[in-house]
Write an enzyme that holds these catalytic residues in place. Structure first.
Site, PDB file in Angstrom:
ATOM      1  N   GLU A 182      51.025  23.084  65.936  1.00  0.00           N
ATOM      2  CA  GLU A 182      52.426  22.924  66.362  1.00  0.00           C
ATOM      3  C   GLU A 182      52.787  23.942  67.451  1.00  0.00           C
ATOM      4  O   GLU A 182      53.366  23.595  68.484  1.00  0.00           O
ATOM      5  CB  GLU A 182      53.378  23.142  65.176  1.00  0.00           C
ATOM      6  CG  GLU A 182      53.280  22.109  64.081  1.00  0.00           C
ATOM      7  CD  GLU A 182      52.358  22.534  62.943  1.00  0.00           C
ATOM      8  OE1 GLU A 182      51.310  23.166  63.233  1.00  0.00           O
ATOM      9  OE2 GLU A 182      52.666  22.229  61.777  1.00  0.00           O
ATOM     10  N   GLU A 210      54.740  30.151  49.223  1.00  0.00           N
ATOM     11  CA  GLU A 210      53.402  30.165  49.822  1.00  0.00           C
ATOM     12  C   GLU A 210      52.558  31.257  49.160  1.00  0.00           C
ATOM     13  O   GLU A 210      51.335  31.157  49.096  1.00  0.00           O
ATOM     14  CB  GLU A 210      53.488  30.380  51.343  1.00  0.00           C
ATOM     15  CG  GLU A 210      52.225  29.973  52.076  1.00  0.00           C
ATOM     16  CD  GLU A 210      52.393  29.864  53.593  1.00  0.00           C
ATOM     17  OE1 GLU A 210      52.604  28.748  54.092  1.00  0.00           O
ATOM     18  OE2 GLU A 210      52.302  30.900  54.277  1.00  0.00           O
ATOM     19  N   LYS A 252      46.651  20.049  57.160  1.00  0.00           N
ATOM     20  CA  LYS A 252      46.331  20.335  58.570  1.00  0.00           C
ATOM     21  C   LYS A 252      45.089  19.563  58.991  1.00  0.00           C
ATOM     22  O   LYS A 252      45.049  18.940  60.049  1.00  0.00           O
ATOM     23  CB  LYS A 252      46.066  21.835  58.768  1.00  0.00           C
ATOM     24  CG  LYS A 252      47.273  22.727  58.737  1.00  0.00           C
ATOM     25  CD  LYS A 252      46.847  24.133  59.168  1.00  0.00           C
ATOM     26  CE  LYS A 252      47.896  25.164  58.855  1.00  0.00           C
ATOM     27  NZ  LYS A 252      47.451  26.536  59.055  1.00  0.00           N
ATOM     28  N   GLY A 277      50.758  36.269  57.446  1.00  0.00           N
ATOM     29  CA  GLY A 277      51.770  35.599  58.279  1.00  0.00           C
ATOM     30  C   GLY A 277      53.183  35.772  57.739  1.00  0.00           C
ATOM     31  O   GLY A 277      54.109  36.148  58.470  1.00  0.00           O
ATOM     32  N   ARG A 278      53.359  35.508  56.435  1.00  0.00           N
ATOM     33  CA  ARG A 278      54.724  35.562  55.873  1.00  0.00           C
ATOM     34  C   ARG A 278      55.206  36.985  55.634  1.00  0.00           C
ATOM     35  O   ARG A 278      56.322  37.193  55.160  1.00  0.00           O
ATOM     36  CB  ARG A 278      54.793  34.720  54.597  1.00  0.00           C
ATOM     37  CG  ARG A 278      53.717  35.031  53.573  1.00  0.00           C
ATOM     38  CD  ARG A 278      53.638  33.950  52.508  1.00  0.00           C
ATOM     39  NE  ARG A 278      52.506  34.150  51.610  1.00  0.00           N
ATOM     40  CZ  ARG A 278      51.274  33.716  51.832  1.00  0.00           C
ATOM     41  NH1 ARG A 278      51.001  33.059  52.951  1.00  0.00           N
ATOM     42  NH2 ARG A 278      50.311  33.917  50.957  1.00  0.00           N
ATOM     43  N   LYS A 300      49.756  34.271  64.792  1.00  0.00           N
ATOM     44  CA  LYS A 300      48.700  35.191  64.361  1.00  0.00           C
ATOM     45  C   LYS A 300      47.340  34.694  64.843  1.00  0.00           C
ATOM     46  O   LYS A 300      46.565  35.425  65.426  1.00  0.00           O
ATOM     47  CB  LYS A 300      48.739  35.301  62.836  1.00  0.00           C
ATOM     48  CG  LYS A 300      47.706  36.227  62.261  1.00  0.00           C
ATOM     49  CD  LYS A 300      47.885  36.381  60.766  1.00  0.00           C
ATOM     50  CE  LYS A 300      46.704  37.144  60.184  1.00  0.00           C
ATOM     51  NZ  LYS A 300      46.785  37.327  58.751  1.00  0.00           N
ATOM     52  N   HIS A 303      80.458  24.402  46.790  1.00  0.00           N
ATOM     53  CA  HIS A 303      80.996  23.060  46.985  1.00  0.00           C
ATOM     54  C   HIS A 303      79.898  22.034  47.210  1.00  0.00           C
ATOM     55  O   HIS A 303      80.161  20.928  47.657  1.00  0.00           O
ATOM     56  CB  HIS A 303      81.975  23.071  48.164  1.00  0.00           C
ATOM     57  CG  HIS A 303      83.116  24.015  47.941  1.00  0.00           C
ATOM     58  ND1 HIS A 303      84.271  23.631  47.304  1.00  0.00           N
ATOM     59  CD2 HIS A 303      83.246  25.338  48.201  1.00  0.00           C
ATOM     60  CE1 HIS A 303      85.085  24.681  47.216  1.00  0.00           C
ATOM     61  NE2 HIS A 303      84.475  25.736  47.746  1.00  0.00           N
TER      62      HIS A 303
END
Ligand code: F6P
Length: 549
Positions: free
Chosen positions: A212, A352, A511, A266-267, A206, A383
């Protein structure tokens, strides 16, 4: 005390909780054969059975009163009207416009955004069809076979989840890969067996400034340039972003930039051009079917009375367990291998969004907010961590997601899968009393002393609440419904807790500090002014790093 916890509806729920606390769901089901009818709702083929919750009709009435008193309907309508409900960033929250399939205009700041939304959808269609039909080719004229999405967080998790969910719609000659972690192993292992001539990179960010993603994109570009030359970038790199200048500066042709807008968080961006990889890999028609599913859930959320509103009910039950029972954890358990990534996607969407401790007026809250979300696909999860769900000392509320049909014709597998789904929710609800255990063991002829020893260990308390969501089949449409369902659930909870679900300042500090610490690791600046732990770790890592180089 806050207005919320002081409110008459909250107080009524606090009193009501004392009446509900001692009740066992086993007895509630024994007494009322209509519980399923009473506590289940449907929306465009999805069923939510919430009867296996520690609730009565009065609980739901009080919880719905709470939603009304917190103005859930009014704030929902403001979101759909494009109001700037993301107050700390002064933005609209308008991902619903991305999947608006009606002719209704969607207004933000006096402008209908639908022409722009449709323009980008058309651009995505043209490009994805060109690639899929082989009209768009790599620099050496070969067809694209692999689409690599470089992004992180909201520019990664939804796309991976959606593509994994819809894998059965994928062609054998065009597959996706993902690079998100700045750890070079992610990049190198992803590229290891790729042919640059048939690889298309999507840089999805965005802001186009996330450390990263930008480093991964730069390294991927070097990998390509080293093998095919600088000219190849224009045929092998496209971008999805809101930031045209940065895309241009990175060296990507802005004709092949797919834009979106600051009113898409973003999410919440899988519906936007961030979903380009989905359109490329399974086709634009399927991507639009996913939008249709999201739209169907939006219409349900927008128009259904709160009492029968699926996301509202799920949100209220979450509030019930979090704020009144005091449980901090919620598990999401899809019984479908294609949905394995769904819990991880929800972790960002929910944690978030609602991992906040300051209310909209800037005051610390005096109640708990968003829960810890975790989960994994059944039956595998049975399990691993299900033991704790059945007999552990923590309480966890749960969503089980069952899918009636499978894309593959092995019916026996599907039958066993669904019977496990049903067995788990039943076992969690009913449990097994000590008397039942004793009876069972003595029927097997076990000596009384051994029964005394084993009985407490083999007793299950039950009364563990679960929602059961049932989908007909995992399709683009049902995936769209499911994502939108949880988005609206998170929204409603944020409204009740009076927090901003649409910012994420908490991610910023880490950050900033990482930016400051980078030159200390590389030795460009001396290690000074750090706490002794950070300093000690820095020195230790620097020593090890040197030894490894
Ligand atoms: O993790 C913080 C965050 O800002 C997320 O909200 C976002 O999805 C992610 O970083 C990636 O941001 P961008 O798309 O700008 O690279």
């Amino acid at each position: 005390m806050s207005e919320l916890t002081q409110s008459p509806t909250w107080q009524a729920l606090t009193d009501h909780f004392e009446q509900i606390k001692p009740l066992h769901m086993r007895d509630m089901f024994d007494k009322d054969p209509n519980r399923f009818e009473k506590f289940s709702v449907r929306s465009s083929g999805i069923l939510l059975d919430y009867s296996k919750n520690r609730i009565t009709s009065e609980t739901m009435t009080l919880l719905t009163d709470l939603a009304r008193s917190c103005q859930v309907e009014e704030i929902r309508d403001r979101m759909f009207a494009g109001a700037h409900i993301n107050s700390t960033e002064d933005r609209a929250v308008f991902h619903v416009a991305l999947r608006n399939r009606s002719e209704r205009p969607m207004m933000v700041d006096g402008k209908d955004v639908m022409p722009d939304v449709r323009r980008v959808l058309n651009k995505m269609r043209r490009f994805s069809e060109d690639v899929r039909k082989g009209h768009w080719r790599g620099i050496t004229g070969r067809h694209i076979k692999t689409v690599v999405n470089i992004g992180i967080g909201g520019s990664d998790l939804g796309v991976i989840m959606a593509l994994q969910s819809m894998r059965s719609y994928q062609r054998d000659d065009l597959s996706p890969r993902f690079i998100s972690n700045v750890d070079s192993s992610h990049l190198m292992e992803t590229l290891r067996d790729l042919d640059p001539e048939t690889t298309l990179f999507i840089v999805a960010s965005k802001t186009f400034s996330t450390q990263e993603t930008m480093l991964n994109a730069t390294s991927a570009r070097s990998w390509l340039v080293k093998r095919l030359g600088r000219e190849a970038v224009r045929k092998h790199f496209v971008a999805v972003s809101t930031n045209k200048k940065r895309v241009h500066d990175f060296g990507i042709d802005t004709d092949y930039m797919f834009p979106f807008w600051d009113w898409v968080g973003g999410r919440y961006s899988t519906w936007s051009a961030i979903g380009l990889a989905i359109a490329l890999v399974i086709g634009m028609d399927k991507f639009e079917e996913m939008l249709e599913g999201g739209y169907a859930m939006d219409e349900h959320f927008r128009t259904t009375p709160l009492e029968n509103n699926m996301p509202v009910i799920m949100a209220l039950l979450g509030v019930w367990y979090s704020n009144f029972f005091g449980w901090s954890t919620h598990a999401v358990l899809p019984y479908d291998q294609y949905l394995t990534r769904f819990p991880q996607f929800l972790q960002q969407m929910d944690m978030e969004s609602n991992g906040k401790r300051i209310d909209l007026q800037g005051r610390p809250v005096d109640y708990t907010t968003g829960p810890i979300i975790f989960g994994h696909a059944g039956t595998n999860a049975q399990h691993s961590f299900f033991q704790l769900l059945h007999q552990g000392s923590w309480n966890v509320s749960m969503d089980f997601i069952g899918v009636a049909n499978n894309h593959h014709p092995l019916r026996e597998h599907q039958t066993i899968l669904l019977s496990n789904f049903l067995a788990q929710t039943k076992a969690l609800m009913r449990g097994k009393t000590e008397a039942e255990v004793r009876k069972e063991l003595s029927a097997k002829g076990m000596p009384p002393a051994k029964i005394d020893m084993l009985a407490p260990h083999r007793t299950f308390p039950g009364n563990k609440p679960t929602n059961s969501l049932v989908l007909p089949l995992v399709t683009p449409f049902t995936i769209g419904q499911l994502i939108a369902l949880y988005e609206h659930k998170v929204f409603v909870q944020g409204v009740i807790w009076n927090i901003n679900s649409f910012d994420q300042w908490g991610v910023e500090l880490g950050k900033e500090l990482a930016r400051d610490l980078t030159p200390k690791l590389t030795g460009e600046v001396p290690i000074m002014g750090e706490d002794s732990s950070t300093e000690g770790l820095l020195n230790y890592m620097k020593r090890l790093k040197k030894e490894f180089i």
